[in-house]
Design an enzyme around this catalytic site. Structure first.
Site, PDB file in Angstrom:
ATOM      1  N   GLU A  26       8.283  -9.125   9.742  1.00 33.14           N
ATOM      2  CA  GLU A  26       8.891  -9.254  11.072  1.00 33.14           C
ATOM      3  C   GLU A  26      10.407  -9.011  10.988  1.00 33.14           C
ATOM      4  O   GLU A  26      11.040  -8.663  11.976  1.00 33.14           O
ATOM      5  CB  GLU A  26       8.569 -10.645  11.629  1.00 33.14           C
ATOM      6  CG  GLU A  26       9.010 -10.924  13.054  1.00 33.14           C
ATOM      7  CD  GLU A  26       8.230 -10.204  14.152  1.00 33.14           C
ATOM      8  OE1 GLU A  26       7.149  -9.644  13.882  1.00 33.14           O
ATOM      9  OE2 GLU A  26       8.723 -10.194  15.296  1.00 33.14           O
ATOM     10  N   SER A  43       9.246 -12.165   5.644  1.00 32.30           N
ATOM     11  CA  SER A  43       8.261 -11.552   6.542  1.00 32.30           C
ATOM     12  C   SER A  43       8.614 -10.126   6.941  1.00 32.30           C
ATOM     13  O   SER A  43       9.788  -9.797   7.139  1.00 32.30           O
ATOM     14  CB  SER A  43       8.176 -12.411   7.810  1.00 32.30           C
ATOM     15  OG  SER A  43       7.520 -11.720   8.832  1.00 32.30           O
ATOM     16  N   TYR A  67      12.299 -15.678  15.728  1.00 34.02           N
ATOM     17  CA  TYR A  67      11.611 -15.901  14.447  1.00 34.02           C
ATOM     18  C   TYR A  67      12.095 -14.896  13.405  1.00 34.02           C
ATOM     19  O   TYR A  67      12.424 -15.262  12.270  1.00 34.02           O
ATOM     20  CB  TYR A  67      10.096 -15.778  14.653  1.00 34.02           C
ATOM     21  CG  TYR A  67       9.296 -15.714  13.366  1.00 34.02           C
ATOM     22  CD1 TYR A  67       8.898 -16.870  12.713  1.00 34.02           C
ATOM     23  CD2 TYR A  67       8.933 -14.478  12.808  1.00 34.02           C
ATOM     24  CE1 TYR A  67       8.166 -16.806  11.532  1.00 34.02           C
ATOM     25  CE2 TYR A  67       8.202 -14.412  11.625  1.00 34.02           C
ATOM     26  CZ  TYR A  67       7.824 -15.571  10.989  1.00 34.02           C
ATOM     27  OH  TYR A  67       7.102 -15.508   9.813  1.00 34.02           O
TER      28      TYR A  67
HETATM   29  P1  NAP Z   1       0.929 -21.386   9.209  1.00 35.40           P
HETATM   30  O1  NAP Z   1      -0.559 -21.332   9.017  1.00 35.40           O
HETATM   31  O2  NAP Z   1       1.475 -21.446  10.576  1.00 35.40           O
HETATM   32  O3  NAP Z   1       1.442 -22.664   8.375  1.00 35.40           O
HETATM   33  C1  NAP Z   1       2.733 -23.179   8.567  1.00 35.40           C
HETATM   34  C2  NAP Z   1       2.867 -24.437   7.727  1.00 35.40           C
HETATM   35  O4  NAP Z   1       4.211 -24.929   7.864  1.00 35.40           O
HETATM   36  C3  NAP Z   1       1.931 -25.588   8.127  1.00 35.40           C
HETATM   37  O5  NAP Z   1       1.467 -26.218   6.966  1.00 35.40           O
HETATM   38  C4  NAP Z   1       2.868 -26.529   8.888  1.00 35.40           C
HETATM   39  O6  NAP Z   1       2.478 -27.885   8.832  1.00 35.40           O
HETATM   40  C5  NAP Z   1       4.140 -26.330   8.082  1.00 35.40           C
HETATM   41  N1  NAP Z   1       5.346 -26.776   8.782  1.00 35.40           N
HETATM   42  C6  NAP Z   1       5.823 -26.346   9.972  1.00 35.40           C
HETATM   43  N2  NAP Z   1       6.963 -26.985  10.293  1.00 35.40           N
HETATM   44  C7  NAP Z   1       7.215 -27.837   9.263  1.00 35.40           C
HETATM   45  C8  NAP Z   1       8.239 -28.767   9.005  1.00 35.40           C
HETATM   46  N3  NAP Z   1       9.253 -28.963   9.863  1.00 35.40           N
HETATM   47  N4  NAP Z   1       8.196 -29.482   7.848  1.00 35.40           N
HETATM   48  C9  NAP Z   1       7.173 -29.316   6.974  1.00 35.40           C
HETATM   49  N5  NAP Z   1       6.169 -28.445   7.178  1.00 35.40           N
HETATM   50  C10 NAP Z   1       6.193 -27.723   8.312  1.00 35.40           C
HETATM   51  O7  NAP Z   1       1.619 -20.157   8.474  1.00 35.40           O
HETATM   52  P2  NAP Z   1       1.038 -19.115   7.387  1.00 35.40           P
HETATM   53  O8  NAP Z   1       0.403 -17.986   8.106  1.00 35.40           O
HETATM   54  O9  NAP Z   1       0.295 -19.866   6.358  1.00 35.40           O
HETATM   55  O10 NAP Z   1       2.397 -18.544   6.779  1.00 35.40           O
HETATM   56  C11 NAP Z   1       3.028 -19.165   5.669  1.00 35.40           C
HETATM   57  C12 NAP Z   1       4.463 -18.699   5.597  1.00 35.40           C
HETATM   58  O11 NAP Z   1       4.511 -17.297   5.451  1.00 35.40           O
HETATM   59  C13 NAP Z   1       5.298 -19.005   6.850  1.00 35.40           C
HETATM   60  O12 NAP Z   1       6.625 -19.247   6.415  1.00 35.40           O
HETATM   61  C14 NAP Z   1       5.244 -17.708   7.636  1.00 35.40           C
HETATM   62  O13 NAP Z   1       6.363 -17.604   8.487  1.00 35.40           O
HETATM   63  C15 NAP Z   1       5.275 -16.698   6.497  1.00 35.40           C
HETATM   64  N6  NAP Z   1       4.646 -15.416   6.758  1.00 35.40           N
HETATM   65  C16 NAP Z   1       3.364 -15.349   7.215  1.00 35.40           C
HETATM   66  C17 NAP Z   1       2.767 -14.119   7.401  1.00 35.40           C
HETATM   67  C18 NAP Z   1       1.341 -14.013   7.885  1.00 35.40           C
HETATM   68  O14 NAP Z   1       0.955 -12.909   8.310  1.00 35.40           O
HETATM   69  N7  NAP Z   1       0.555 -15.070   7.809  1.00 35.40           N
HETATM   70  C19 NAP Z   1       3.471 -12.944   7.093  1.00 35.40           C
HETATM   71  C20 NAP Z   1       4.760 -13.052   6.598  1.00 35.40           C
HETATM   72  C21 NAP Z   1       5.343 -14.292   6.414  1.00 35.40           C
HETATM   73  P3  NAP Z   1       1.506 -28.566   9.946  1.00 35.40           P
HETATM   74  O15 NAP Z   1       0.110 -28.349   9.455  1.00 35.40           O
HETATM   75  O16 NAP Z   1       1.949 -29.975   9.920  1.00 35.40           O
HETATM   76  O17 NAP Z   1       1.774 -27.856  11.264  1.00 35.40           O
HETATM   77  O1  G4F Z   2      -0.853 -11.949  15.557  1.00 38.05           O
HETATM   78  P1  G4F Z   2       0.527 -11.917  16.078  1.00 38.05           P
HETATM   79  O2  G4F Z   2       0.937 -13.064  16.911  1.00 38.05           O
HETATM   80  O3  G4F Z   2       1.441 -11.719  14.798  1.00 38.05           O
HETATM   81  P2  G4F Z   2       2.953 -11.203  14.597  1.00 38.05           P
HETATM   82  O4  G4F Z   2       3.765 -11.408  15.808  1.00 38.05           O
HETATM   83  O5  G4F Z   2       2.876  -9.824  14.048  1.00 38.05           O
HETATM   84  O6  G4F Z   2       3.480 -12.225  13.494  1.00 38.05           O
HETATM   85  C1  G4F Z   2       2.697 -12.560  12.348  1.00 38.05           C
HETATM   86  O7  G4F Z   2       3.006 -11.658  11.306  1.00 38.05           O
HETATM   87  C2  G4F Z   2       4.361 -11.736  10.829  1.00 38.05           C
HETATM   88  C3  G4F Z   2       4.495 -10.690   9.725  1.00 38.05           C
HETATM   89  O8  G4F Z   2       4.793  -9.450  10.294  1.00 38.05           O
HETATM   90  C4  G4F Z   2       4.605 -13.134  10.315  1.00 38.05           C
HETATM   91  F1  G4F Z   2       5.852 -13.231   9.784  1.00 38.05           F
HETATM   92  C5  G4F Z   2       4.419 -14.134  11.428  1.00 38.05           C
HETATM   93  O9  G4F Z   2       4.599 -15.458  10.917  1.00 38.05           O
HETATM   94  C6  G4F Z   2       3.000 -14.003  11.964  1.00 38.05           C
HETATM   95  O10 G4F Z   2       2.115 -14.412  10.961  1.00 38.05           O
HETATM   96  O11 G4F Z   2       0.747 -10.599  16.939  1.00 38.05           O
HETATM   97  C7  G4F Z   2       0.483  -9.312  16.431  1.00 38.05           C
HETATM   98  C8  G4F Z   2       0.633  -8.259  17.530  1.00 38.05           C
HETATM   99  C9  G4F Z   2       1.950  -8.351  18.311  1.00 38.05           C
HETATM  100  O12 G4F Z   2       2.470  -7.054  18.472  1.00 38.05           O
HETATM  101  C10 G4F Z   2       1.555  -8.896  19.662  1.00 38.05           C
HETATM  102  O13 G4F Z   2       2.382  -8.493  20.754  1.00 38.05           O
HETATM  103  O14 G4F Z   2      -0.399  -8.453  18.497  1.00 38.05           O
HETATM  104  C11 G4F Z   2       0.168  -8.309  19.793  1.00 38.05           C
HETATM  105  N1  G4F Z   2      -0.675  -9.002  20.762  1.00 38.05           N
HETATM  106  C12 G4F Z   2      -1.288  -8.445  21.832  1.00 38.05           C
HETATM  107  N2  G4F Z   2      -1.929  -9.371  22.550  1.00 38.05           N
HETATM  108  C13 G4F Z   2      -0.927 -10.330  20.779  1.00 38.05           C
HETATM  109  C14 G4F Z   2      -1.724 -10.553  21.906  1.00 38.05           C
HETATM  110  N3  G4F Z   2      -0.558 -11.324  19.950  1.00 38.05           N
HETATM  111  C15 G4F Z   2      -0.988 -12.575  20.213  1.00 38.05           C
HETATM  112  N4  G4F Z   2      -0.645 -13.574  19.360  1.00 38.05           N
HETATM  113  N5  G4F Z   2      -1.762 -12.861  21.322  1.00 38.05           N
HETATM  114  C16 G4F Z   2      -2.156 -11.877  22.201  1.00 38.05           C
HETATM  115  O15 G4F Z   2      -2.842 -12.138  23.180  1.00 38.05           O
END
Ligand code: NAP
Ligand code: G4F
Length: 327
Positions: free
Chosen positions: A125, A123, A147
């Protein structure tokens, strides 16, 4: 027919990746953990096409069994405690699932099917308090949340298994990517859902944190293609995947609310509950390597993405409004 095992298949990315791989003729195996209320919302339409395997990322025995049953050519490790804000109140759980369990998954592959290709969901992050802008594969990490710290561990253990055991293991350093399937707690979906519900009179205010944070937001459907491309290369490598554009949370609010003819300023309340103990002020990715070596390209732009999400949330809000009207 190629075989793929996906952890996190019920999540946003897992569901798009499963669709994409099924479309390519893969046999798709999905790890599903036991939950009190089964969560199939994102995969309802492809539920019968996925081979389901019970398991949990924290349980090595279940992962060994998952690799044995699926006998995969490719393993996509997407499961995680993925919500940054939840990682402060639950740092240990986050560490178990998002950090150490990556080793569980790598061990399961190493013991049962070491020739399988392995993708780790790293990520942006990890860049946290960024030391250079834009961020690329060589930018040092400075995580700002439990995280982010956990993801750095997952990243380096993947590199380590590649170098120690000659496994085809690679990490995609993905910047934020969103979709109508995004969880409601993440900022994009929180905003698009609120814009739709406020428009239909189902909600009156929106409580938010830091509106000045800058993110590089893309479309999840585009990003899962990059995951697959990484596993089709001759050599395993890590790649940044991003749009190369950043926007503030404030711009996100403007775009979403103006799409439904509203001014976000009339509804947003700044609430300390949503301000983080340590913030990542900006993220901006340079994905030149992915474009040049993978031939990966972005198809959906930021505004189009937010409009797509508002449209989808309007449809859901209309159903909710109708149910209220007839009850
Ligand atoms: P998400 O929608 O939150 O999905 C997370 C998945 O992980 C769900 O299927 C959840 O299952 C499963 N999970 C959580 N804990 C588990 C456990 N103990 N054993 C088995 N499965 C488990 O996340 P996403 O946005 O699709 O992201 C996918 C991956 O990319 C994650 O690793 C995230 O950290 C990473 N990532 C995401 C972003 C982004 O912007 N979306 C960016 C960079 C990296 P349940 O349905 O049972 O909860
Ligand atoms: O949508 P966010 O919660 O995503 P964040 O923290 O960037 O993390 C996501 O992206 C990562 C990749 O860079 C992934 F690895 C991670 O799993 C996840 O998918 O927040 C985005 C921004 C933050 O700066 C937060 O402080 O939005 C700001 N924000 C402002 N108000 C808020 C809010 N975020 C959330 N969730 N809720 C608010 O009310």
């Amino acid at each position: 027919m190629k075989r793929a095992l996906i952890t996190g298949v019920t999540g946003q990315d897992g569901s798009y990746l499963a669709e994409f791989l099924l479309g390519k003729g893969y046999e798709v195996f999905g790890l599903r953990r036991r939950t009190s209320t089964p969560n199939y919302e994102n995969v309802q339409h492809i539920k019968d096409k996925i081979h389901w395997i019970s398991g949990d990322l924290t349980d090595l025995a279940s992962l060994i069994e998952a690799v044995r049953i699926s006998d995969p050519d490719e393993v996509y490790n997407l499961a995680a405690q993925s919500f940054v804000a939840a990682s402060w109140p639950q740092p240990i759980t986050t560490g178990h699932i998002t950090a150490l369990s990556v080793t569980n998954m790598l061990e399961a592959v190493r013991l049962i099917k070491p020739e399988a290709r392995f993708y780790q969901a790293s990520s942006s992050e990890m860049f946290g308090k960024v030391v250079e802008t834009p961020q690329k594969e060589t930018t040092p990490f400075y995580p700002r949340s439990p995280y982010g710290v956990a993801k750095v561990y997952g990243h380096w253990i993947t590199v380590n298994y590649r170098e120690s055991f000659n496994m085809f293991a690679c990490s995609g350093i993905l910047f934020n990517h969103e979709s109508p399937r995004r969880g409601l707690e993440f900022v994009t979906r929180k905003v698009t859902d609120a814009a739709a519900r406020i428009k239909l009179g189902l909600q009156s205010k929106l409580h938010m944190g830091n509106l000045d944070a800058l993110r590089d937001w893309g479309f999840a459907g585009d990003y899962v293609k990059a995951m697959w491309l990484m596993l089709q290369q001759d050599e395993p490598q890590d790649y940044v995947i991003s749009t190369g554009e950043m926007h503030t949370v404030r711009e996100l609010l403007e775009i979403a609310f103006s799409y439904v003819g509203l001014d976000y300023k009339d509804y947003v309340v700044i609430d300390p509950e949503f301000v983080r103990p340590a913030e990542v002020d900006l993220l901006l990715g340079d994905c030149t390597r992915a474009k040049e070596e993978l031939g990966w390209k972005l198809e959906v732009g930021f505004k189009q993405l937010i409009h797509m999400m508002v449209e989808s949330d309007l449809k859901k809000a209309e159903v909710e409004a109708k149910l209220i009207a007839i009850s």
